[in-house]
Design an enzyme around this catalytic site. Structure first.
Site, PDB file in Angstrom:
ATOM      1  N   ASP A 281       1.159  -1.218   0.206  1.00 15.24           N
ATOM      2  CA  ASP A 281      -0.235  -0.210   0.149  1.00 15.24           C
ATOM      3  C   ASP A 281       0.876   1.258  -0.075  1.00 15.24           C
ATOM      4  OD1 ASP A 281      -3.157   0.994   0.582  1.00 15.24           O
ATOM      5  OD2 ASP A 281      -1.741   2.266   1.133  1.00 15.24           O
TER       6      ASP A 281
ATOM      7  N   ASN B 114      -3.111  12.609  -5.496  1.00 17.09           N
ATOM      8  CA  ASN B 114      -3.768  13.007  -6.391  1.00 17.09           C
ATOM      9  C   ASN B 114      -4.299  14.681  -5.806  1.00 17.09           C
ATOM     10  OD1 ASN B 114      -3.562  10.803  -7.582  1.00 17.09           O
ATOM     11  ND2 ASN B 114      -4.763   9.425  -6.201  1.00 17.09           N
TER      12      ASN B 114
ATOM     13  N   HIS C  31      -4.692  14.339 -10.494  1.00 15.22           N
ATOM     14  CA  HIS C  31      -4.788  12.111 -10.462  1.00 15.22           C
ATOM     15  C   HIS C  31      -4.141  11.965 -12.300  1.00 15.22           C
ATOM     16  CE1 HIS C  31      -8.063  11.676  -7.970  1.00 15.22           C
ATOM     17  NE2 HIS C  31      -8.552  12.684  -8.037  1.00 15.22           N
TER      18      HIS C  31
ATOM     19  N   ASP D   3      -1.693   8.773 -12.229  1.00 11.96           N
ATOM     20  CA  ASP D   3      -1.748   7.463 -12.795  1.00 11.96           C
ATOM     21  C   ASP D   3      -0.227   7.522 -12.767  1.00 11.96           C
ATOM     22  OD1 ASP D   3      -4.184   7.308 -12.607  1.00 11.96           O
ATOM     23  OD2 ASP D   3      -4.867   8.303 -14.330  1.00 11.96           O
TER      24      ASP D   3
ATOM     25  N   ASP E  14      -4.349   2.403  -4.703  1.00  8.47           N
ATOM     26  CA  ASP E  14      -2.963   2.390  -4.906  1.00  8.47           C
ATOM     27  C   ASP E  14      -2.650   1.273  -3.791  1.00  8.47           C
ATOM     28  OD1 ASP E  14      -3.960   3.672  -2.666  1.00  8.47           O
ATOM     29  OD2 ASP E  14      -2.119   4.477  -1.789  1.00  8.47           O
TER      30      ASP E  14
END
Length: 318
Positions: free
Chosen positions: A183, A191, A196, A200, A226
């Protein structure tokens, strides 16, 4: 035979070759065509004095007009006009009388050969098209199967493929299953601060790093958002080594369109020995608890969980 009554074989063949070579689909020159036509005309003329009437021989010569090197030239009307109008001999002579019969057999044979060639090409084209369709269908099926089992953004395995692969690993009689939950630390801030699109970019880069650090046979899955999950047929010690490698690999900043973005990850691991045959849900539960222990301890580390959920192995990236 007087010179004035001799059939004009060469001049006729030359005019015929020039007309044939001018056909739009001809890939041969008149100079290459002419000697073939001269030979055919000479042999057809010889057949006019044969006894009995040489039907088969005349048809063989007609078929030659459809063979190499003339097979690419379409000239049925030209062949018909040329042969039926060819002055084979003086009026009333045996040659002149027999010539239309010989020429007709050659023309008919040529027409039949053209039809057979067209059918053969049609069959080949159909076969080639069918083969191409089969290839396209196989490629489409493969693409659909890939899309059904892989994450669209990162290209990693999805939950469906992870579940199937873990089940296969658990069925191995001599090899355990190591599961790692990865994680990203503070990914929401990435973000929020960068957008975003940059988020990505980070996910794609970190997915590639996971691929590179994972040993052969490991299934690397984007489990959601994530969070990543890795499953491999490893022993317990090698699971810990892989977790340490992952923490280090995901500790370097990612270069994005917005510049370098700092990243790190928390990893939780668990191990199921061959006799355990634990289900994926149970393995995820153990590794997830260990991952939260790593995150609670500050992140940028891994924690290994025992089956009883006692987190005993902890390491921080150097």
């Amino acid at each position: 035979m007087p010179a004035e009554s001799r059939p004009p074989i060469h001049s006729t063949a030359r005019e015929w070759a020039l007309a044939a070579g001018a056909q739009p689909d001809a890939d041969i020159t008149a100079a290459e065509i002419e000697p073939v036509l001269v030979d055919i005309l000479e042999q057809l003329l010889e057949l006019t004095v044969s006894d009995p009437f040489p039907i088969r021989a005349a048809r063989r010569l007609g078929a030659r007009l459809c063979a190499e090197p003339l097979h690419q030239v379409r000239m049925l009307a030209l062949v018909t006009r040329t042969l039926l109008g060819f002055p084979a001999g003086p009026r009333g002579s045996l040659v002149a009388t027999q010539w239309p019969l010989v020429a007709s057999q050659a023309i008919d044979s040529y027409a039949q050969a053209l039809q057979e060639l067209a059918l053969a090409r049609q069959k080949k084209n159909f076969s080639d098209e069918a083969t191409q369709r089969v290839r396209e269908f196989a490629a489409l099926q493969q693409r659909l199967e890939h899309e059904a089992t892989h994450d669209a953004l990162t290209g990693l395995a999805n939950r469906t493929l992870l579940r199937n692969r873990v089940r296969q690993m658990a069925d191995h009689p001599q090899r355990g299953v190591g599961l790692l939950v990865v994680d990203l630390d503070r990914f929401k801030q990435i973000n929020d601060n960068y957008g975003h699109a940059v988020g990505d970019e980070v996910l794609v880069e970190l997915a590639q790093r996971l691929r590179e650090v994972a040993p052969p046979g490991t299934v690397v899955c984007r489990y959601g958002g994530d969070e990543f999950v890795l499953a491999a047929g490893l022993d317990k010690d090698h699971v810990a080594e892989l977790a340490a490698d992952i923490v280090l690999a995901l500790n370097d900043s990612v270069w994005t369109a917005a510049g370098p973005v700092p990243v790190s990850a928390s990893v939780g691991t668990t191990y199921s020995p061959p006799e355990d045959r634990a289900e994926l849900a149970e393995l995820l539960r153990r590794a997830d608890l260990a991952m939260y222990s790593a995150k609670t301890a500050g992140g940028r580390r891994y924690v290994g969980a025992e089956p009883a959920d006692n987190a005993v192995d902890t390491a921080v990236a150097g």
